[in-house]
Design a protein around this motif. Sequence first.
Motif, PDB file in Angstrom:
ATOM      1  N   GLU A  60       0.595  -1.741  -0.069  1.00  0.00           N
ATOM      2  CA  GLU A  60       0.417   0.881   0.247  1.00  0.00           C
ATOM      3  C   GLU A  60       1.211   1.156   0.099  1.00  0.00           C
ATOM      4  N   HIS A  65      -2.211   2.879  -7.958  1.00  0.00           N
ATOM      5  CA  HIS A  65      -3.255   2.101  -7.770  1.00  0.00           C
ATOM      6  C   HIS A  65      -3.616   2.795  -9.214  1.00  0.00           C
ATOM      7  N   THR A  68      -8.146   4.424  -6.441  1.00  0.00           N
ATOM      8  CA  THR A  68      -7.974   3.984  -4.721  1.00  0.00           C
ATOM      9  C   THR A  68      -8.810   4.323  -3.591  1.00  0.00           C
ATOM     10  N   ALA A 164      -9.059  -0.349  -7.063  1.00  0.00           N
ATOM     11  CA  ALA A 164      -8.293  -0.068  -5.724  1.00  0.00           C
ATOM     12  C   ALA A 164      -7.876  -1.324  -4.710  1.00  0.00           C
ATOM     13  N   GLY A 168      -4.862  -4.169  -7.694  1.00  0.00           N
ATOM     14  CA  GLY A 168      -4.857  -3.827  -8.706  1.00  0.00           C
ATOM     15  C   GLY A 168      -3.119  -2.861  -8.514  1.00  0.00           C
ATOM     16  N   ALA A 169      -2.651  -3.410  -7.987  1.00  0.00           N
ATOM     17  CA  ALA A 169      -0.974  -2.488  -7.910  1.00  0.00           C
ATOM     18  C   ALA A 169      -0.447  -2.168  -9.303  1.00  0.00           C
TER      19      ALA A 169
END
Length: 531
Positions: A60, A65, A68, A164, A168-169
């Motif tokens: 995180e 992303h 978010t 998000a 989805g990174a």
Amino acid sequence: MTGGRRWGLPIVLVAVAALLAGCAAGPSLGSTGIVIGTALPVTALDPAADQGAGGELVAEQIYPHLLTTKPGGDELVPDIARSARFDAAGAYVVTLKKDLLFANGDVLDARDVVHSFRRQTAIAAKGGPAPLLAGIASITMRDARTVVFQLKKPGDQGFPAILASPAGAIVDEQTFPATRLATDREILSARPFAGPYVLQSLNPGELLTFRADPAYAGALGAPVSPDITLKLYSDADSLAADVADRAIDLAYGGLGPAQTGRLRDDRLDLISEPGGSLRYLVFDFAEMPYGTKHSNDPKRALAVRTALADLVDRQDLADRVDAGATSPLYGFTSDDLPGASPVLRSMFGDGRGGPDSAEAGRVLRAAGVDTPVSLTITVVPDDAATGTLAEYEALQSQLQVGGLFNIVLSKVSPAVLATGREKGDVAAYQGGWSPRGRDPETYRAPYLVDDAHLGSHYTNPVALGLLARPATESDPTKRAADLLLVQQQLATDLPVLPLVQHRQLAATASGVTGVVFDGSLTLRFGSLRMP
């Protein structure tokens, strides 16, 4: 910056040297910056892997992303996207912001986005987030800044929340292989980060150091504190002891009831909010009393589940047993999600959320069920994701009030429970769900899709039809109404018996402020501030 992509070789060499230095000595806890401790395991840096909760905490901070959650809330907002919308055909079109860069100097463009999602599904790492992307039919690059997601359900309203989520990174195509996971050393040496922080060094099993990325252009904004150290703990007691002794500034992740009470006594600041993870008792519709493998009497089987629901005292579990580390769960989703409803509160027990043994007895007698009913609940002692032995021993006592049930707890290892579920030898077991997305369907689908998650042999065509309707409904009012109908159907059938909801918990010392829990379901370092 515009132009072509580059490898940034000199930066890689510098990073390798930093990595080796970090492995040799490790950062000092006496250095400037905030020191955070966690008992969450960090198993991998690659977001396509099974990272564990600790890995997702790290991810995180360092990966961007497309979308978010707005800091401090649940609203989805663009992160590195400039715009994101459904087109007339129901495809999801995302346009990136201009001049995006990774920390190593590589250009971040649509090719990286396409690569990030395609490699997730190609690798499909066991325990990784790839299953969240099952709704994507195809992903293509329209131009250098525009990506088009064709969805299996065009107009799927839950899809933006997936972007998000950990699935989805966005990663650097130059660093992360298309068909295998990148190693931690490969990642750290290449510096392929574009989140609020850059991971500077990793001393395996001990310390991670972060430095704010001045080039971050996402929705979370520039971090308040430029330097963060994350110390990893193998057990929660040591973590609690260090924050109580002010050896670290903040403790997050892994704190349970035993530590919570102690930290309150030490007069530390405790911050607690709903955490998204649910704990519940799962019924196997084949193996449970009156199930399909035995007398196959659905009416009596439902009466058994209903009577059990009448006997549960969730408030006691949360307050007395869990010391505030959980909160009562009267529905099938996290309380803080849009569309959440405490449907069980009025349907069972005393109608106000409390237990009622007289009502439980009435339900069993009306169905012609002989008492006491014998039920074995299979538990994995102190499984942090699905409950504790103390919770289930308290639940056992609650369910035996009035002599209607004879409850036996069978204590096994996770492997034995998994084998028993596969063979269909488990009548009821300790279960839980920690979704990786914030869309309500990520909670409800596991209850309804036969054997996909629970292995409960439960299916209901009516409920499945209801679940499909909200997926493409764009009107929020109609969608909320459909989601309520799904929850009401689940409450009627009771494939699981919701118990408590995990709470995110942080303990702060040294005057640290800025702890904010929101729709990200993790701790964001960027808002933390030292006095």
